[in-house]
Write a protein that holds these residues in place. Structure first.
Motif, mmCIF file in Angstrom:
data_model
loop_
_atom_site.group_PDB
_atom_site.id
_atom_site.type_symbol
_atom_site.label_atom_id
_atom_site.label_comp_id
_atom_site.label_asym_id
_atom_site.label_seq_id
_atom_site.Cartn_x
_atom_site.Cartn_y
_atom_site.Cartn_z
ATOM 1 N N THR A 1 -10.418 5.835 -0.783
ATOM 2 C CA THR A 1 -10.890 5.638 -2.158
ATOM 3 C C THR A 1 -9.907 6.242 -3.156
ATOM 4 O OG1 THR A 1 -13.156 5.796 -1.329
ATOM 5 C CG2 THR A 1 -12.851 5.971 -3.709
ATOM 6 N N HIS B 1 -12.314 10.139 1.651
ATOM 7 C CA HIS B 1 -13.369 9.155 1.470
ATOM 8 C C HIS B 1 -12.762 7.754 1.539
ATOM 9 C CE1 HIS B 1 -16.504 11.971 -0.637
ATOM 10 N NE2 HIS B 1 -16.093 12.411 0.542
ATOM 11 N N THR B 2 -13.470 6.863 2.224
ATOM 12 C CA THR B 2 -12.941 5.505 2.405
ATOM 13 C C THR B 2 -13.875 4.473 1.783
ATOM 14 O OG1 THR B 2 -14.022 5.311 4.567
ATOM 15 C CG2 THR B 2 -11.729 6.086 4.541
ATOM 16 N N GLU B 3 -13.351 3.271 1.628
ATOM 17 C CA GLU B 3 -14.127 2.157 1.084
ATOM 18 C C GLU B 3 -13.641 0.863 1.754
ATOM 19 O OE1 GLU B 3 -13.292 2.049 -3.078
ATOM 20 O OE2 GLU B 3 -11.179 1.495 -2.817
#
Length: 546
Positions: free
Chosen positions: A77, A99-101
């Motif tokens: 992210t 954090h990933t998306e």
């Protein structure tokens, strides 16, 4: 005089038969291309997310997956800032680093092998990856529906018109697939292509068989079958040359425009013409064949009265109607129909699970497809030898048991041992090809003449259901990775065990009526009962003596 004797008079092995079988067999080359086309047009190349706009480098924008490569479906992210020693994890407050998306801006694909596929065209990856399997299932569903629809239509309008229409439908639907603006329209046109393929298959078999003598039919069937095998070699060559999926789809479809035109020369079924009250046309077809074979005078000697008189018995027997329920009329037929349905389903299910899973073995996809196609050649030859000397039941059961065992064994082979995995897959596909070869003969021998075509239709229906379900089973791997291979292996094993509940037909006369089959079933039951009784008697006698 039967139709076979009439055929001898006009020439049963002349230039007409050669040209007729050749014109009907040539389209089979590209039927293989359509069946297996999505191996290449729906291949999934390596891919990863388009990095976020604030990413400084690819390494900092994408998380690393378990295999050490960039994750295919996620991106950071807030990508970490590149420092002198690599990405820093102290740049972002509140613990936002890591954090990933999902891939909100799309994907970047490796186009070194495939310039484009339907996967890269419509982004059928990550959460949409199941759509690729759905497309193949819709195509197989079309083959299933086409078998039902065109089978009835050919009885009403004739074999040749349905064949001609099916060629045109496949050419048009294949071309439309190549220019589809959306995945939905592509799936629809592939469904129509599947329907047309059934119309071609049904008419080709009937028209080939009718115009060659009885003792040549097995050879003719094998030759036509090898055209399909050769087609499996043509497809990877075309795919290697044409890496754009739309052009590949277009190229394998355009020959059917030529086949549509050449089909006008093909002769109609004489039996169907006479049965539907078109005897003058039947006579013209026979006279045309006689002239082409250099027996014009013999053709002129034929008359309408002679034709009707000689085919009277065949016409009368064909008018007796037997529905699908006739296949379950008595206990003998119920056992045969239930067993043979499962065996056909298992063969189609297992065959397409391997044929459409070429890219899962981690080797060159073009070379593996050639090897897969080449496995059919010795497999069919070996199966003929076993059918002739060992028997139908043992051969059928062994083919499916060995195929299922090979698929199950691959579960325990590590993914990096690609040679062993590929060898097991090739062996399994060869066994399933042998199973198909055996099934066609075995099914035709199990059913009486009056319902034989119905029995073959039931088998064709079941194998199409198997081929339609096979791609969908692959989706279960999302939950448990080894579950698809487990299902793909267990179903052929179950089919192989089922084969041993069928009667042996080697060196036995074909049953003509349902009563003949029931009588034979009772005789076999009595023979088995007497054998068991005799064995128990000897055992009891031995116990008394001891």
């Amino acid at each position: 005089m039967t139709f076979s004797e009439i055929l001898e008079r006009v020439g049963s092995l002349g230039p007409f038969q050669f040209m007729h079988v050749l014109l009907l067999s040539l389209p089979v080359l590209f039927m293989a291309s359509h069946n297996l086309l999505q191996i290449f047009t729906a291949a999934t190349p390596p891919h990863h997310c388009v990095p976020a706009h604030n990413a400084t480098s690819l390494a900092s924008a994408l998380p690393v997956g378990p295999n050490g490569e960039p994750d295919r479906c996620l991106r950071f992210t807030h990508p970490p800032v590149e420092g002198p020693l690599g990405p820093s994890n102290t740049t972002f407050p509140n613990g936002t680093w890591g954090h990933t998306e999902p891939c909100l801006d799309g994907w970047i694909y490796d186009r070194s092998t495939f310039a484009s596929t339907i996967v890269t065209e419509w982004d059928l990856v990550c959460n949409s990856r199941q759509m690729k399997e759905m497309a193949q299932s819709f195509y197989m569903g079309g083959i299933l529906v086409g078998g039902i629809v065109f089978g009835s239509l050919s009885d009403r309008f004739g074999r040749k018109p349905i064949l001609t229409f099916s060629y045109l439908l496949l050419a048009v639907s294949g071309t439309c697939s190549a220019f589809s603006p959306s995945f939905l329209s592509y799936t629809f046109f592939r469904f129509l292509a599947g329907c047309s393929l059934s119309g071609i298959s049904l008419s080709t078999v009937i028209l080939c068989v009718e115009w060659v003598p009885t003792h040549i039919r097995a050879i003719q069937s094998t030759i036509t079958g090898y055209f399909y095998t050769i087609g499996q070699f043509i497809l990877p060559g075309l795919a290697y040359t044409i890496t754009e999926w739309r052009w590949l789809q277009f190229v394998v479809s355009t020959p059917f425009y030529v086949f549509f035109l050449s089909s006008w020369w093909v002769a109609e079924s004489v039996r169907w013409l006479v049965l539907t009250g078109k005897s003058p046309k039947a006579l013209k077809e026979l006279q045309r064949v006689a002239a082409f074979n250099g027996r014009k005078e013999e053709g002129k000697k034929l008359s309408l009265e002679e034709l009707k008189l000689n085919l009277h018995k065949e016409i009368a027997s064909s008018k007796t109607s037997y529905g699908m329920l006739s296949l379950f009329q008595n206990s003998a037929l119920r056992r045969i129909s239930c067993c043979i349905s499962l065996i056909w389903f298992a063969t189609g299910f297992g065959y397409y699970s391997l044929a459409m899973g070429v890219e899962d073995f981690g080797v060159n996809i073009y070379m593996l497809q050639i090897i897969f196609g080449g496995a059919d050649i010795p497999a069919k030859f070996v199966s003929v030898l076993f059918l002739s000397y060992v028997g139908r039941r043992i051969t059928q059961g062994a083919c499916l048991l060995l195929a299922g065992t090979a698929i199950l064994a691959n579960i325990f082979v590590p993914s990096d041992m690609s040679t062993i995995r590929t060898s097991l897959a090739v062996f399994g596909k060869g066994c399933l090809s042998s199973s198909y070869n055996c099934l066609i003969l075995y099914t035709s021998e199990l059913y009486p003449t009056v319902i034989r075509q119905r029995g073959m239709g039931l088998g064709n229906l079941c194998t199409r259901m198997g081929s339609m379900v096979a791609p969908l089973v692959k989706i279960t791997g999302e939950m448990i990775p080894f579950l698809p291979a487990l299902i793909y292996g267990l179903v052929p094993v179950l089919g192989g065990i089922t084969a041993f509940f069928l009667p042996e037909t080697l060196n036995t006369a074909l049953p003509e009526t349902i009563e003949d089959l029931e009588r034979r079933h009772k005789q076999n039951t009595l023979s088995l009962a007497s054998l068991v009784s005799c064995s128990l008697g000897h055992l009891t006698h031995a116990e008394v003596l001891t």
